[in-house]
Design a protein around this motif. Structure first.
Motif, PDB file in Angstrom:
ATOM      1  N   PRO A  50      37.160  27.766  50.802  1.00 43.49           N
ATOM      2  CA  PRO A  50      37.274  28.810  51.829  1.00 43.49           C
ATOM      3  C   PRO A  50      37.260  30.225  51.253  1.00 43.49           C
ATOM      4  CG  PRO A  50      39.443  27.994  51.290  1.00 43.49           C
ATOM      5  CD  PRO A  50      38.470  27.186  50.460  1.00 43.49           C
ATOM      6  N   SER A  51      37.051  31.200  52.143  1.00 45.14           N
ATOM      7  CA  SER A  51      37.376  32.597  51.836  1.00 45.14           C
ATOM      8  C   SER A  51      38.745  32.865  52.443  1.00 45.14           C
ATOM      9  CB  SER A  51      36.327  33.549  52.426  1.00 45.14           C
ATOM     10  OG  SER A  51      36.224  33.389  53.822  1.00 45.14           O
TER      11      SER A  51
ATOM     12  N   ASN B 178      32.408  33.105  48.864  1.00 42.83           N
ATOM     13  CA  ASN B 178      33.826  32.884  49.145  1.00 42.83           C
ATOM     14  C   ASN B 178      34.673  33.032  47.889  1.00 42.83           C
ATOM     15  OD1 ASN B 178      33.147  32.401  51.779  1.00 42.83           O
ATOM     16  ND2 ASN B 178      33.625  30.219  51.761  1.00 42.83           N
ATOM     17  N   VAL B 179      34.115  32.643  46.743  1.00 40.79           N
ATOM     18  CA  VAL B 179      34.835  32.840  45.481  1.00 40.79           C
ATOM     19  C   VAL B 179      35.072  34.328  45.242  1.00 40.79           C
ATOM     20  CG1 VAL B 179      34.707  32.596  42.967  1.00 40.79           C
ATOM     21  CG2 VAL B 179      33.949  30.723  44.437  1.00 40.79           C
ATOM     22  N   MET B 180      34.023  35.137  45.430  1.00 38.59           N
ATOM     23  CA  MET B 180      34.166  36.585  45.227  1.00 38.59           C
ATOM     24  C   MET B 180      35.182  37.180  46.189  1.00 38.59           C
ATOM     25  SD  MET B 180      33.371  39.363  43.655  1.00 38.59           S
ATOM     26  CE  MET B 180      31.835  39.175  42.741  1.00 38.59           C
ATOM     27  N   VAL B 181      35.104  36.779  47.475  1.00 37.67           N
ATOM     28  CA  VAL B 181      36.023  37.311  48.481  1.00 37.67           C
ATOM     29  C   VAL B 181      37.457  36.925  48.153  1.00 37.67           C
ATOM     30  CG1 VAL B 181      36.712  37.113  50.910  1.00 37.67           C
ATOM     31  CG2 VAL B 181      34.292  37.428  50.317  1.00 37.67           C
ATOM     32  N   THR B 182      37.702  35.639  47.931  1.00 41.56           N
ATOM     33  CA  THR B 182      39.059  35.153  47.679  1.00 41.56           C
ATOM     34  C   THR B 182      39.655  35.773  46.425  1.00 41.56           C
ATOM     35  OG1 THR B 182      38.685  33.064  48.839  1.00 41.56           O
ATOM     36  CG2 THR B 182      40.406  33.086  47.148  1.00 41.56           C
ATOM     37  N   CYS B 183      38.892  35.748  45.337  1.00 42.20           N
ATOM     38  CA  CYS B 183      39.437  36.243  44.068  1.00 42.20           C
ATOM     39  C   CYS B 183      39.680  37.743  44.105  1.00 42.20           C
ATOM     40  CB  CYS B 183      38.495  35.875  42.920  1.00 42.20           C
ATOM     41  SG  CYS B 183      38.472  34.103  42.538  1.00 42.20           S
ATOM     42  N   THR B 184      38.788  38.507  44.715  1.00 43.71           N
ATOM     43  CA  THR B 184      38.996  39.948  44.819  1.00 43.71           C
ATOM     44  C   THR B 184      40.243  40.253  45.654  1.00 43.71           C
ATOM     45  OG1 THR B 184      36.622  40.389  44.628  1.00 43.71           O
ATOM     46  CG2 THR B 184      37.984  42.121  45.602  1.00 43.71           C
TER      47      THR B 184
ATOM     48  N   ALA C 109      26.119  34.515  50.513  1.00 41.42           N
ATOM     49  CA  ALA C 109      26.163  35.329  51.728  1.00 41.42           C
ATOM     50  C   ALA C 109      26.586  36.752  51.368  1.00 41.42           C
ATOM     51  CB  ALA C 109      27.144  34.728  52.743  1.00 41.42           C
ATOM     52  N   GLY C 110      26.506  37.623  52.372  1.00 40.28           N
ATOM     53  CA  GLY C 110      26.954  38.989  52.194  1.00 40.28           C
ATOM     54  C   GLY C 110      28.381  39.179  52.679  1.00 40.28           C
ATOM     55  N   HIS C 111      29.054  40.214  52.152  1.00 40.36           N
ATOM     56  CA  HIS C 111      30.424  40.520  52.577  1.00 40.36           C
ATOM     57  C   HIS C 111      30.581  42.030  52.746  1.00 40.36           C
ATOM     58  CE1 HIS C 111      30.640  40.582  48.068  1.00 40.36           C
ATOM     59  NE2 HIS C 111      31.161  41.775  48.346  1.00 40.36           N
ATOM     60  N   GLU C 112      31.569  42.405  53.543  1.00 44.54           N
ATOM     61  CA  GLU C 112      31.903  43.815  53.757  1.00 44.54           C
ATOM     62  C   GLU C 112      33.093  44.186  52.883  1.00 44.54           C
ATOM     63  OE1 GLU C 112      33.177  46.902  57.368  1.00 44.54           O
ATOM     64  OE2 GLU C 112      33.044  44.734  57.735  1.00 44.54           O
TER      65      GLU C 112
ATOM     66  N   ARG D 153      41.409  47.457  47.780  1.00 46.20           N
ATOM     67  CA  ARG D 153      40.090  46.922  48.097  1.00 46.20           C
ATOM     68  C   ARG D 153      40.229  45.529  48.707  1.00 46.20           C
ATOM     69  NH1 ARG D 153      35.931  44.629  43.646  1.00 46.20           N
ATOM     70  NH2 ARG D 153      33.990  44.615  44.867  1.00 46.20           N
ATOM     71  N   VAL D 154      39.560  45.297  49.842  1.00 48.73           N
ATOM     72  CA  VAL D 154      39.572  44.005  50.515  1.00 48.73           C
ATOM     73  C   VAL D 154      38.134  43.637  50.868  1.00 48.73           C
ATOM     74  CG1 VAL D 154      40.338  42.703  52.527  1.00 48.73           C
ATOM     75  CG2 VAL D 154      41.880  44.367  51.473  1.00 48.73           C
ATOM     76  N   LEU D 155      37.747  42.412  50.584  1.00 46.68           N
ATOM     77  CA  LEU D 155      36.421  41.916  50.953  1.00 46.68           C
ATOM     78  C   LEU D 155      36.555  41.020  52.182  1.00 46.68           C
ATOM     79  CD1 LEU D 155      34.786  41.024  47.506  1.00 46.68           C
ATOM     80  CD2 LEU D 155      34.911  43.237  48.691  1.00 46.68           C
ATOM     81  N   VAL D 156      35.599  41.148  53.094  1.00 46.80           N
ATOM     82  CA  VAL D 156      35.586  40.369  54.333  1.00 46.80           C
ATOM     83  C   VAL D 156      34.287  39.569  54.379  1.00 46.80           C
ATOM     84  CG1 VAL D 156      35.772  40.410  56.839  1.00 46.80           C
ATOM     85  CG2 VAL D 156      36.925  42.179  55.466  1.00 46.80           C
ATOM     86  N   ASP D 157      34.409  38.275  54.591  1.00 44.67           N
ATOM     87  CA  ASP D 157      33.262  37.365  54.584  1.00 44.67           C
ATOM     88  C   ASP D 157      32.512  37.481  55.910  1.00 44.67           C
ATOM     89  OD1 ASP D 157      31.592  35.280  53.736  1.00 44.67           O
ATOM     90  OD2 ASP D 157      32.897  33.748  54.594  1.00 44.67           O
TER      91      ASP D 157
END
Length: 294
Positions: A151-152, A185-191, A215-218, A227-231
């Motif tokens: 998951p993200s 999801n790895v990038m989003v979760t880990c960030t 996929a892309g994220h915001e 900083r927060v990434l959104v899937d």
């Protein structure tokens, strides 16, 4: 040990790139006959018995291998699985015989209410038992292997006692399911949690992976300026995610890779260009593997 019957059909997607199938791109696909490895749909969009959606899907499934991705089983839910939903899913898979079926490691139901979101789980022994039981039920009902997606997430549970990568690996070992490795999801979760995404990939149980998602994220800032990434699935795959993808392939080798773009759907040429980028990266690793084998 759970039943890992060898009669289960495992993922049969080619080690190529694919795209999420959108009605907006029907004419482009028919006219251009693009060289795609596969196409993927969300199961819940095709659970009706007939009509235009199925005419479109039948047309596309005759051209390309099909992956069906579920978003509504609530594999991590505290209650029992929705038997009616599972029955509809079984009819859909029997109708199209897809090369792969996958779902999320998440929950989206409470009592009889369905929540339009994929919510995170605490990683505990009790959760692991519940998820393994649900995965067993799905695979026994469908008569085929399911891929489970990492998951993200945007929060962590204090009661978690198992690392996410270990949790996924143990589920796969117990049930015989495969894993869908979502690199974004790895990038989003880990960030979001201050973790190292490269180290996460190094720990991931890649021996169970049957498909990858990109996929892309915001990127936004929270109230504390963090900083927060959104899937969001509404833009290009970021260079950072393509970098993580290369690192994942260094462990995996080429594997079926989907470009997810579900919101603000772009022109077909834009989506196809992203898929070609993934194919080019896989070709690099295929070439290295061929050289090493000589």
């Amino acid at each position: 040990m759970h039943d890992t019957s060898p009669s289960f059909q495992c993922s049969q997607l080619p080690a190529r790139s694919g795209i999420g199938l959108k009605v907006e791109h029907r004419k482009d696909i028919i006219d251009q006959k693009p060289d795609l490895g596969f196409v993927e749909i969300h199961a819940e969009n095709y659970m009706g018995e007939g009509g235009a959606p199925h005419r479109f899907l039948e047309e596309m499934a005759a051209r390309y291998p099909l992956s069906i991705h579920g978003v509504g089983l609530s594999i991590g839910g505290a209650g029992p699985l929705d038997k009616e939903h599972l029955a509809r899913l079984k009819r859909l898979l029997e109708r199209y015989r897809p090369a792969s079926f996958s779902e999320h490691l998440a929950w989206s139901t409470h009592q009889e209410q369905f929540l339009n979101d994929l919510l995170p789980l605490p990683y505990t022994e009790a959760t692991l038992d519940r998820v393994a039981s649900h995965v067993d039920e799905v695979q026994q009902t469908l008569g085929r292997q399911m891929l489970l997606e990492n998951p993200s997430t945007y929060l962590l549970f204090e009661e978690s006692t198992i690392e996410e990568t270990d949790f996924l690996g143990r589920i796969a070992e117990r049930t015989g399911c495969g894993l869908l490795f979502d690199v974004n999801n790895v990038m989003v979760t880990c960030t979001n949690h201050g973790l190292d995404p490269m180290a996460y990939i190094d720990r991931f149980p890649v021996q169970f992976v049957g498909e990858i998602h990109l996929a892309g994220h915001e990127e936004i800032e929270d109230d504390a300026g963090q900083r927060v990434l959104v899937d969001t699935h509404d833009r290009h795959v970021s260079p950072d995610v393509f970098g993580l993808y290369r690192h994942a392939l260094s462990r995996l080798g080429p594997v079926a890779t989907l470009i997810e773009w579900d919101n603000d759907v772009p022109p077909f040429e834009t989506l196809f260009a992203e898929a070609r980028m993934a194919d080019a990266i896989m070709a690099d690793f295929a070439g290295m593997e061929a050289e090493a084998a000589q």
